[in-house]
Design an enzyme around this catalytic site. Structure first.
Site, short mmCIF file in Angstrom:
data_model
loop_
_atom_site.label_atom_id
_atom_site.label_comp_id
_atom_site.label_asym_id
_atom_site.label_seq_id
_atom_site.Cartn_x
_atom_site.Cartn_y
_atom_site.Cartn_z
N ASP A 1 -26.35 -78.82 -61.05
CA ASP A 1 -25.96 -77.68 -60.22
C ASP A 1 -25.74 -78.16 -58.78
O ASP A 1 -26.49 -78.98 -58.26
CB ASP A 1 -27.07 -76.61 -60.26
CG ASP A 1 -26.59 -75.27 -59.74
OD1 ASP A 1 -26.46 -74.33 -60.54
OD2 ASP A 1 -26.34 -75.17 -58.51
N ILE A 2 -24.72 -77.61 -58.14
CA ILE A 2 -24.38 -78.03 -56.78
C ILE A 2 -25.40 -77.54 -55.75
O ILE A 2 -25.55 -78.12 -54.68
CB ILE A 2 -22.95 -77.55 -56.42
CG1 ILE A 2 -22.33 -78.38 -55.32
CG2 ILE A 2 -22.93 -76.07 -56.07
CD1 ILE A 2 -20.84 -78.16 -55.13
N ASN B 1 -27.72 -66.03 -67.08
CA ASN B 1 -27.45 -64.75 -66.43
C ASN B 1 -26.19 -64.13 -67.02
O ASN B 1 -25.24 -64.83 -67.37
CB ASN B 1 -27.26 -64.96 -64.91
CG ASN B 1 -28.54 -65.45 -64.24
OD1 ASN B 1 -29.63 -64.97 -64.55
ND2 ASN B 1 -28.40 -66.41 -63.34
N GLU C 1 -22.82 -65.13 -61.26
CA GLU C 1 -21.81 -65.37 -60.22
C GLU C 1 -20.55 -66.00 -60.79
O GLU C 1 -19.45 -65.66 -60.37
CB GLU C 1 -22.39 -66.28 -59.13
CG GLU C 1 -23.42 -65.58 -58.25
CD GLU C 1 -24.07 -66.53 -57.26
OE1 GLU C 1 -23.56 -67.66 -57.08
OE2 GLU C 1 -25.10 -66.14 -56.67
N HIS D 1 -22.88 -70.13 -68.89
CA HIS D 1 -23.63 -71.33 -68.53
C HIS D 1 -25.11 -71.08 -68.72
O HIS D 1 -25.61 -70.00 -68.43
CB HIS D 1 -23.34 -71.79 -67.10
CG HIS D 1 -23.44 -70.71 -66.05
ND1 HIS D 1 -22.46 -69.74 -65.89
CD2 HIS D 1 -24.40 -70.42 -65.16
CE1 HIS D 1 -22.81 -68.93 -64.92
NE2 HIS D 1 -24.00 -69.30 -64.45
N HIS E 1 -28.78 -72.40 -67.41
CA HIS E 1 -29.47 -73.18 -66.37
C HIS E 1 -30.70 -73.82 -67.02
O HIS E 1 -31.50 -73.12 -67.66
CB HIS E 1 -30.00 -72.27 -65.26
CG HIS E 1 -28.96 -71.51 -64.49
ND1 HIS E 1 -28.60 -71.84 -63.20
CD2 HIS E 1 -28.24 -70.40 -64.81
CE1 HIS E 1 -27.69 -70.96 -62.75
NE2 HIS E 1 -27.46 -70.08 -63.71
P1 5GP Z 1 -25.02 -67.87 -61.92
O1 5GP Z 1 -25.55 -67.11 -60.74
O2 5GP Z 1 -23.58 -67.49 -62.23
O3 5GP Z 1 -25.92 -67.79 -63.12
O4 5GP Z 1 -25.06 -69.39 -61.52
C1 5GP Z 1 -23.95 -70.09 -61.02
C2 5GP Z 1 -24.43 -71.46 -60.61
O5 5GP Z 1 -23.31 -72.28 -60.42
C3 5GP Z 1 -25.23 -71.48 -59.29
O6 5GP Z 1 -26.52 -72.03 -59.53
C4 5GP Z 1 -24.39 -72.37 -58.38
O7 5GP Z 1 -25.15 -73.19 -57.52
C5 5GP Z 1 -23.56 -73.18 -59.36
N1 5GP Z 1 -22.27 -73.61 -58.86
C6 5GP Z 1 -21.34 -72.85 -58.22
N2 5GP Z 1 -20.25 -73.58 -57.92
C7 5GP Z 1 -20.50 -74.83 -58.40
C8 5GP Z 1 -19.73 -76.03 -58.39
O8 5GP Z 1 -18.61 -76.11 -57.89
N3 5GP Z 1 -20.30 -77.13 -58.97
C9 5GP Z 1 -21.55 -77.09 -59.54
N4 5GP Z 1 -22.01 -78.21 -60.09
N5 5GP Z 1 -22.29 -75.96 -59.57
C10 5GP Z 1 -21.77 -74.85 -59.00
#
Ligand code: 5GP
Length: 126
Positions: A35-36, A97, A105, A110, A112
């Site tokens: 994760d970034i 999520n 988001e 995905h 985690h």
């Molecule tokens: P969500 O809130 O959708 O469950 O999690 C999205 C995740 O994607 C977040 O933890 C965020 O840090 C990660 N993320 C967003 N953009 C990027 C990206 O460009 N590269 C990587 N490796 N992770 C990302």
């Protein structure tokens, strides 16, 4: 169909090779990368390569092969990072999520995988 997939999302761009990622593991149908914005010392995302918005979309429309591959890819990451409790690892938390209440988001399924420290309460106070 209940889900419209937006092929402009960031994980679709990663899968097309348009933006880089820090790959942990790749299988025939899945990709795992760091994760970034890590929320714990270990924070890996596992995604299917197919165009699925969330877990529900995936279970409804993915093939049995894709679903098995995704489940095994998650395990393979856990094993690769030495986190498996049954093998002496420290364990981990697996989060997916979905939708508004889940605060998803990125609209590409995905999982985690979080670990590396005690992770606290399961959910934040509302
Ligand atoms: P969500 O809130 O959708 O469950 O999690 C999205 C995740 O994607 C977040 O933890 C965020 O840090 C990660 N993320 C967003 N953009 C990027 C990206 O460009 N590269 C990587 N490796 N992770 C990302």
């Amino acid at each position: 169909m209940a889900y419209d997939y937006d092929s402009g999302n960031i994980f679709a761009k990663i899968l097309r090779g348009e933006i880089p990622n820090d790959t942990v593991l790749e299988t025939g149908h899945s990709l795992a990368f760091n994760d970034i914005g890590p929320q714990a010392p270990v924070h890996v995302l596992v995604i299917p390569k197919g165009a699925y918005v969330n877990w529900d979309h995936f279970v409804i429309e993915a093939s049995a092969e894709e679903i098995a591959d995704f489940a095994r890819a998650i395990h393979a990451v856990v094993e690769k990072l030495g986190l498996e409790p049954g093998s002496g690892g420290q364990g981990y938390r697996l989060i997916m999520n979905a939708g508004e209440a889940g605060l998803q988001e990125v609209p590409h399924l995905h999982a985690h995988i979080l670990s590396g420290r005690p992770l606290g309460k399961l959910v934040a106070e509302g």
